[in-house]
Design a protein around this motif. Structure first.
Motif, short mmCIF file in Angstrom:
data_model
loop_
_atom_site.label_atom_id
_atom_site.label_comp_id
_atom_site.label_asym_id
_atom_site.label_seq_id
_atom_site.Cartn_x
_atom_site.Cartn_y
_atom_site.Cartn_z
N GLY A 113 -7.66 16.17 4.27
CA GLY A 113 -7.78 14.93 3.49
C GLY A 113 -8.74 13.99 4.19
O GLY A 113 -9.01 14.14 5.38
N GLN A 114 -9.27 13.05 3.41
CA GLN A 114 -10.17 12.08 4.02
C GLN A 114 -9.38 11.10 4.87
O GLN A 114 -8.15 11.10 4.85
N ASN A 115 -10.13 10.25 5.56
CA ASN A 115 -9.47 9.17 6.29
C ASN A 115 -8.64 8.35 5.32
O ASN A 115 -9.13 8.00 4.25
N GLY A 116 -7.42 8.08 5.68
CA GLY A 116 -6.58 7.26 4.82
C GLY A 116 -5.95 8.04 3.68
O GLY A 116 -5.33 7.46 2.79
N ALA A 117 -6.07 9.37 3.72
CA ALA A 117 -5.49 10.19 2.65
C ALA A 117 -3.97 10.30 2.77
O ALA A 117 -3.29 10.65 1.81
N GLY A 118 -3.47 10.00 3.99
CA GLY A 118 -2.02 10.07 4.19
C GLY A 118 -1.59 11.22 5.09
O GLY A 118 -0.39 11.47 5.26
N LYS A 119 -2.58 11.89 5.70
CA LYS A 119 -2.26 13.03 6.58
C LYS A 119 -1.42 12.58 7.78
O LYS A 119 -0.33 13.11 8.02
N SER A 120 -1.94 11.58 8.52
CA SER A 120 -1.25 11.15 9.74
C SER A 120 0.11 10.54 9.42
O SER A 120 1.08 10.76 10.15
N THR A 121 0.17 9.80 8.31
CA THR A 121 1.46 9.20 7.94
C THR A 121 2.48 10.31 7.65
O THR A 121 3.63 10.23 8.09
N THR A 122 2.04 11.34 6.96
CA THR A 122 2.95 12.45 6.65
C THR A 122 3.39 13.16 7.93
O THR A 122 4.59 13.43 8.13
N ILE A 123 2.41 13.41 8.81
CA ILE A 123 2.75 14.08 10.07
C ILE A 123 3.73 13.24 10.88
O ILE A 123 4.69 13.75 11.45
N ARG A 124 3.50 11.92 10.90
CA ARG A 124 4.41 11.03 11.64
C ARG A 124 5.80 11.02 11.00
O ARG A 124 6.80 10.85 11.70
N MET A 125 5.86 11.20 9.70
CA MET A 125 7.18 11.27 9.06
C MET A 125 7.86 12.59 9.43
O MET A 125 9.07 12.64 9.62
N LEU A 126 7.06 13.66 9.55
CA LEU A 126 7.63 14.95 9.96
C LEU A 126 8.20 14.89 11.37
O LEU A 126 9.12 15.62 11.73
N LEU A 127 7.63 13.96 12.18
CA LEU A 127 8.07 13.84 13.58
C LEU A 127 9.00 12.64 13.79
O LEU A 127 9.27 12.26 14.91
N THR B 185 0.84 -1.20 0.00
CA THR B 185 0.00 0.00 0.00
C THR B 185 0.87 1.25 0.00
O THR B 185 1.75 1.41 0.85
N LEU B 186 0.58 2.12 -0.93
CA LEU B 186 1.30 3.38 -0.98
C LEU B 186 0.49 4.41 -0.18
O LEU B 186 -0.53 4.90 -0.65
N ALA B 187 0.92 4.69 1.03
CA ALA B 187 0.15 5.58 1.91
C ALA B 187 0.40 7.03 1.54
O ALA B 187 -0.50 7.87 1.62
N VAL B 188 1.62 7.36 1.17
CA VAL B 188 1.95 8.71 0.73
C VAL B 188 2.70 8.57 -0.58
O VAL B 188 3.62 7.78 -0.70
N ASN B 189 2.24 9.34 -1.58
CA ASN B 189 2.73 9.12 -2.94
C ASN B 189 3.35 10.40 -3.50
O ASN B 189 2.63 11.34 -3.86
N ASP B 190 4.65 10.46 -3.51
CA ASP B 190 5.39 11.56 -4.14
C ASP B 190 4.85 12.93 -3.71
O ASP B 190 4.54 13.78 -4.54
N LEU B 191 4.81 13.13 -2.45
CA LEU B 191 4.22 14.35 -1.88
C LEU B 191 5.27 15.44 -1.70
O LEU B 191 6.34 15.19 -1.14
N SER B 192 4.96 16.62 -2.18
CA SER B 192 5.84 17.78 -1.94
C SER B 192 4.98 18.95 -1.48
O SER B 192 3.91 19.18 -2.02
N PHE B 193 5.44 19.65 -0.48
CA PHE B 193 4.77 20.89 -0.06
C PHE B 193 5.73 21.70 0.80
O PHE B 193 6.76 21.21 1.24
N THR B 194 5.38 22.95 1.00
CA THR B 194 6.21 23.82 1.84
C THR B 194 5.32 24.56 2.81
O THR B 194 4.17 24.87 2.52
N VAL B 195 5.88 24.84 3.98
CA VAL B 195 5.19 25.63 4.99
C VAL B 195 6.10 26.80 5.34
O VAL B 195 7.28 26.61 5.64
N ASN B 196 5.54 28.01 5.25
CA ASN B 196 6.34 29.20 5.53
C ASN B 196 6.27 29.58 7.00
O ASN B 196 5.33 29.20 7.71
N GLN B 197 7.23 30.36 7.40
CA GLN B 197 7.24 30.83 8.79
C GLN B 197 5.98 31.65 9.06
O GLN B 197 5.59 32.49 8.24
N GLY B 198 5.33 31.39 10.17
CA GLY B 198 4.15 32.16 10.53
C GLY B 198 2.86 31.61 9.94
O GLY B 198 1.77 32.05 10.31
#
Lengths: 309, 297, 235
Positions: free
Chosen positions: A37-51, A17-30
């Protein structure tokens, strides 16, 4: 404006299962960055990778301009997080929980600091009570105090309003706005309460099946020029066919409903066109709420997955 | 690291489950002491049944604090692994179950550090549990039963022996035996810790640890030549009772005991090294597995 | 022919009378030995006991030996525990010689070291007595027993070997070596999990046979004779 989060071509596979697929994004200061995203969209997996809870299969993450895997400790000192449920040590008091996590974050712990944090989330009077005795809302508030106790520059909140009553939700909203506006913190927030995100987020991303659907300023994405017009007629199919064969074809949304994404100001002209075309109108609704926008994007491919909670 | 260890010990000290182990040890020791105070002679008679017609000796003096402690440790050190598992097997799985593991990992501490601290905390718990055993089983027994020369009943191969250690030659043996037992039980702690990484609640790793210990102990006590040679040397359970080696006093050619000596120090040293190797391998395995693990709890 | 018969009768008579004389001699000898021993009403002695039994691994022990007439004997380790062979207490010289209910038979002489000793066999008159036969080797010059062998019905054989020094006037030895039969020690099954340190018992069959014999060596350093010994010592 410096980049706080830079995610490049991030992927995560669990088995096949590909939970996160070639995702790119940026967050600016402030930024208050909405993560949708819906359930299973990959939000939590991405957040867990950030942490660093989950190891990416591919891609890289930079926080504060530094590679996360190479500078993990230094970076995580500047990050505070509430991940899904704010689970804490139930057999310890609020004060002890806060003290433990503050120490782990490398903060010099003083009683004053801890009590100040507890005051901020309204738990000053319950400082000595064990977490076991707390309501869900109190645990959530304590979780936020834990996330903030070491004064992080980036705050990651995964569903921070879960289980809160309307007043609790409003309190969290105000707290996030204060953190961003008064203290200059960067906040990444995922929530299924889209109306809440709409109220506070400056930028956002919408994920669907592990992929980015859209990313940008909320103000731009929810521009009146991109209002969703929903039309109900006696014969929607005929009306849709009429529109697709006209100058309006470009605005028709590629889904099963009769929806157009266009500038609100053109609605009277649209009504005239339809009426003159012999369409019997039942209703015309215009909306540019995030929820509609979100649904319009995520159901494009006929996806009718249940939405979060 | 020190701060982390302090936090870990603080957490352990605040958990009610920690004290179950101490209460269990105290209860078992008390039952032994009570039983031997009431009717220790029957036990002595049983042990000396086959030579009671040939020898006479002071039975009252023989049931002293040192002897009691040996008897208690003999039984207790078989059960203590369960108590160690109770805490050590909860190290990671307990955090996962509570939901605090994801918070821990998101803190600026490395996973290696976290595992080593968890291991250190489990080891310290083991040391405290053994200190508690020393206090209750040894010092309390000495208070209740007094001191005296110590008898050790031992089966060696197909023979049995009675060893007598004079009272001024015993205390260091207990210190060494407790130190050895600490190392032996730390193997259990390391095993529990490794197993706890794979689970999201502590019941599984506790049961798994206990099962492994029981199965290996049974295999260690099966007397089949093929197992003796090919299996037993590799099982840590074969070395768990090595603390007894400190009570197997050395003798001269006439069978006269030599004060301050050990019958087979190289065997004890080898056992210790094997146990330490077990600890090292288990902890390293725990570090490697934990570093690779995705935290999904 | 008649003459021959007379001679034969005479020889028999001479032999019988000689035997009686001999028997009277050994009885007298035992009486003399006993007289020495009887001088001691009680004693308290300090001694060192070395035990040599295959299954028993013990250190040398400093013991006190208490004796009181007629036959109370106690070996006590006041500082610790000592395994005292039961026979060493029950089979002592007083037991062997007291009562006098035995038939003494002269069995010639022998040598122990450089000392010539007379061998006397003592047959108990009581058929049901535990002791079947005692053989004592008496130093006729010093009037002390140097060796005593006892065979019992139930507990095998015992041997006492004694060396004398300054207390020989009281018939008290400086050193006793007590050899006795012992069974193998067997630990009840399933009582212990033992540490198998890999050492094997490489004992030969001869060694194992030897293990049926135990030895206790008691070397006396001092005696306090006839100064009274409290009764409760023997409890």
């Amino acid at each position: 404006m410096s980049l706080i989060i830079e995610v490049n071509h991030l992927s995560k596979k669990f088995g096949d299962t590909l939970a996160v697929n070639d995702l790119s994004f940026t967050v600016n200061q402030g930024d208050i960055y909405g993560f949708l995203g819906q359930n299973g969209a990959g939000k939590s997996t991405t957040i867990r990778m950030l942490l660093t809870l989950i190891h990416p299969t591919a891609g890289n993450i930079k926080l504060f301009g530094k590679d996360l895997s190479a500078n993990r400790s230094a970076i995580l000192q500047q990050v505070g997080a509430v991940i899904e449920k704010p689970d804490l040590y139930k057999y310890l008091s609020a004060y002890d929980n806060l003290s433990i996590f503050a120490k782990m974050s490398g903060t010099k712990v003083t009683r004053h600091l801890l009590m100040q944090q507890l005051h901020m989330v309204g738990l000053e009077d319950r400082a000595k009570d064990t977490v076991r005795t707390f309501s869900q809302g109190m645990k959530q508030r304590l979780g936020i105090a834990v996330a903030l106790v070491h004064n992080p520059a980036l705050i990651i909140l995964d569903e921070p309003t879960n289980g809160l009553d309307p007043q609790g939700i409003a309190d969290i909203r105000n707290l996030i706005l204060r953190l961003s506006r008064e203290m200059g913190k960067t906040v990444l927030i995922s929530s299924h309460l889209l109306s809440e995100i709409e109220l506070i987020a400056t930028r956002m991303i919408i994920l669907h099946k592990g992929k980015k659907m859209v990313e940008g300023n909320v103000a731009t994405l929810l521009d009146p020029a991109h209002t969703l017009i929903e039309i109900e007629t006696l014969d929607n199919a005929a009306a849709k066919q009429l529109l697709l064969e006209s100058e309006w074809a470009a605005f028709v949304q590629p889904n099963n409903q009769l929806q157009l994404m266009m500038d609100k100001i053109k609605v009277p002209r649209l009504i005239n066109f339809l009426v003159s075309g012999g369409v019997q109108l039942l209703s015309v609704n215009s909306s540019h709420s995030l929820e509609n926008y979100f649904l319009s994007l995520t159901t494009q491919s006929g996806n009718v997955d249940a939405f979060a909670n | 690291m020190w701060t982390l260890l302090q936090i870990e010990l603080f957490k352990i000290s605040k958990r009610p489950r920690t004290y179950i182990a101490f209460a269990a040890v105290a209860a078992i020791v008390f039952i032994f002491q009570f039983a031997f105070k009431a009717d220790g002679q029957s036990y002595m008679d049983l042990m000396l049944q086959s030579v009671k017609d040939t020898f006479t000796f002071d039975r009252v003096q023989a049931i002293n604090g040192y002897f009691m402690c040996y008897i208690i440790l003999n039984t207790l050190l078989i059960q203590v692994p369960i108590l160690i598992a109770l805490i050590a097997a909860d190290s990671i799985s307990g955090e996962a179950n509570m939901g605090t593991l994801r918070l821990l990992i998101s803190k600026p501490i490395s996973r290696t550090q976290l595992i080593l601290v968890k291991f250190a905390a489990a080891t310290i718990f083991t040391i405290f549990l053994l200190l508690w055993m020393a206090i209750t089983a040894l010092f309390m027994s000495l208070l209740i039963f007094g001191t005296g020369d110590m008898l050790v009943f031992r089966s060696k191969g197909d023979e049995s022996q009675i060893l007598l250690i004079t009272k001024d030659d015993i205390m260091w043996r207990y210190l060494a035996a407790f130190a050895y037992a600490t190392v032996a039980l730390t193997v259990i702690a390391a095993l529990s810790l490794l197993l706890s990484i794979f689970a999201e609640n502590s019941i599984g790793p506790i049961i798994a640890t206990v099962c492994i210990v029981i199965v290996c102990t049974i295999i260690s006590n099966i007397n089949v030549p093929i197992i003796d040679k090919n299996v037993k040397p590799f099982l840590f359970t074969s070395y768990l009772v090595g603390w007894k080696g400190f009570f197997y006093i050395g003798t001269d050619a006439d069978g006269k005991t030599i004060r301050g000596s050990l019958e087979n120090w190289p065997a004890i040293r080898k056992s210790l090294l094997i146990l330490i190797a077990h600890i090292f391998i288990l902890v390293m395995a725990a570090v490697v597995v934990f570093k690779k693990k995705d935290i999904l709890s | 022919m008649i003459r021959l018969k007379k001679i034969a009768t005479l020889v028999v008579l001479i032999l019988i009378s000689f035997a009686c004389v001999q028997a009277q001699d050994v009885n007298a000898l035992i009486a003399k030995v006993k007289f020495n021993i009887d001088k001691v009403n009680d004693y308290e002695a300090t001694a060192r006991m070395i035990t040599n039994v295959s299954f028993l691994k013990v250190p040398d022990a400093d013991v006190k030996v208490y004796f009181k007439k007629p036959n109370q004997l106690k070996i006590k380790n006041e500082k610790g525990i000592s395994f005292v062979p039961k026979g060493a207490v029950s089979i002592n010289l007083n037991n062997i010689l007291s009562g006098g209910k035995y038939t003494a038979i002269d069995a010639g002489t022998d040598k122990i070291g450089n000392t010539t000793v007379r061998i006397v066999k003592l047959l108990p008159e009581d058929d049901n007595a535990d002791v079947v036969l005692s053989t004592v080797y008496i130093d006729e010059a010093a009037l002390v027993i140097r060796r005593a062998k006892t065979t019992t019905r139930t507990n095998g054989s015992y041997q006492l070997e004694m060396n004398y020094g300054k207390y020989s006037a009281f018939g008290l030895p400086d050193k006793i070596v007590f050899t006795f039969d012992t069974k193998d020690y067997k630990l009840p099954k399933g009582v212990t999990f033992d540490f198998d340190d890999g050492t094997q018992n490489n004992r030969s069959a001869a060694d194992k046979a030897k293990s049926k014999n135990g030895k206790a060596e008691i070397t006396f350093s001092s005696y306090v004779v006839n100064k009274g010994v409290a009764e409760d010592v023997f409890k």
